[in-house]
Design a protein around this motif. Structure first.
Motif, PDB file in Angstrom:
ATOM      1  N   TYR A   6       0.836  -1.204   0.000  1.00 29.70           N
ATOM      2  CA  TYR A   6       0.000   0.000   0.000  1.00 29.70           C
ATOM      3  C   TYR A   6       0.875   1.260   0.000  1.00 29.70           C
ATOM      4  O   TYR A   6       0.670   2.169  -0.804  1.00 29.70           O
ATOM      5  CB  TYR A   6      -0.922  -0.010   1.225  1.00 29.70           C
ATOM      6  N   VAL A   7       1.858   1.295   0.894  1.00 32.07           N
ATOM      7  CA  VAL A   7       2.737   2.463   1.012  1.00 32.07           C
ATOM      8  C   VAL A   7       3.522   2.668  -0.287  1.00 32.07           C
ATOM      9  O   VAL A   7       3.637   3.801  -0.777  1.00 32.07           O
ATOM     10  CB  VAL A   7       3.693   2.311   2.227  1.00 32.07           C
ATOM     11  N   ARG A  31       2.784   1.822  -3.357  1.00 36.86           N
ATOM     12  CA  ARG A  31       1.943   2.326  -4.461  1.00 36.86           C
ATOM     13  C   ARG A  31       1.446   3.739  -4.183  1.00 36.86           C
ATOM     14  O   ARG A  31       1.483   4.600  -5.061  1.00 36.86           O
ATOM     15  CB  ARG A  31       0.771   1.379  -4.700  1.00 36.86           C
ATOM     16  N   LYS A  32       0.966   3.981  -2.979  1.00 39.19           N
ATOM     17  CA  LYS A  32       0.373   5.281  -2.662  1.00 39.19           C
ATOM     18  C   LYS A  32       1.398   6.414  -2.708  1.00 39.19           C
ATOM     19  O   LYS A  32       1.095   7.513  -3.165  1.00 39.19           O
ATOM     20  CB  LYS A  32      -0.295   5.242  -1.291  1.00 39.19           C
ATOM     21  N   TYR A  33       2.605   6.145  -2.214  1.00 35.86           N
ATOM     22  CA  TYR A  33       3.614   7.200  -2.114  1.00 35.86           C
ATOM     23  C   TYR A  33       4.724   7.045  -3.158  1.00 35.86           C
ATOM     24  O   TYR A  33       5.802   7.611  -2.995  1.00 35.86           O
ATOM     25  CB  TYR A  33       4.193   7.244  -0.700  1.00 35.86           C
ATOM     26  N   ASN A  34       4.436   6.280  -4.212  1.00 36.29           N
ATOM     27  CA  ASN A  34       5.374   6.100  -5.309  1.00 36.29           C
ATOM     28  C   ASN A  34       6.767   5.687  -4.821  1.00 36.29           C
ATOM     29  O   ASN A  34       7.775   6.289  -5.190  1.00 36.29           O
ATOM     30  CB  ASN A  34       5.438   7.366  -6.166  1.00 36.29           C
TER      31      ASN A  34
END
Length: 175
Positions: free
Chosen positions: A49-50, A52-55
């Motif tokens: 999740y981290v 993907r969300k924060y590139n």
């Protein structure tokens, strides 16, 4: 090292902790070790999740995240088989499949210009099913063996999908 990769690294560290706790003398060691396994699963979800969300997606993370998962699952399956919690056939089937997956990944990464086959929905679902199956076995649910059979079947389906992807990438690289 970014946060997502740090979470993957933590999963590697949790493997010997799981073994130590499981084989420790403490009462409730199976449940405590299972909690560590579930926490490792949570870090897997969180790091994806981290990332993907924060590139924060990196080649290292793409290669090491599934390796950490595979090593944790194989360790759990081996140890639970050794303790008589799981039947031997589970670790044999999953172990052979994971060995081929790791070898294929290493071939693509080291010999084919650092190509990484990313996790797909089949593999992620198979991983979730294996976590559910292991938890069902540990909790002695009456239908646990059926869940384990389903988890192994989904794992083999995911393997088939990865083999197809490996063949396609290998074909494209050599063309």
């Amino acid at each position: 090292m970014n946060i997502a990769n740090l979470l993957t690294f933590v999963r590697f560290l949790l493997i010997p902790v799981f073994v130590y706790v499981l084989y420790g003398d403490g009462q409730g060691s199976i449940m405590a070790a299972t909690s560590i396994f579930l926490f490792a699963g949570f870090t897997d979800i969180l790091d994806g999740y981290v990332a993907r969300k924060y590139n924060m997606i990196t080649k290292w993370g793409q290669a090491m995240d599934p390796l950490a998962d595979k090593l944790m699952q194989l360790t759990v399956l081996f140890c639970f088989t050794d303790k008589g919690i799981l039947p031997l056939w589970v670790i044999v089937v999953i172990g052979i499949k994971e060995l081929f997956m790791i070898l294929g990944a290493l071939i693509l990464y080291y010999y084919k210009d650092k190509v990484v086959i990313q996790a797909n929905h089949y593999g992620k679902f198979a991983t979730v099913m294996m976590y559910v199956a292991i938890l069902a076995v540990v909790l002695h649910l009456p239908f646990a063996i059926y869940i384990m059979v389903l988890a192994v079947c989904f794992t083999l389906l995911a393997f088939h999908n990865y083999v197809s992807g490996f063949k396609q990438i290998h074909k494209n690289i050599d063309a």
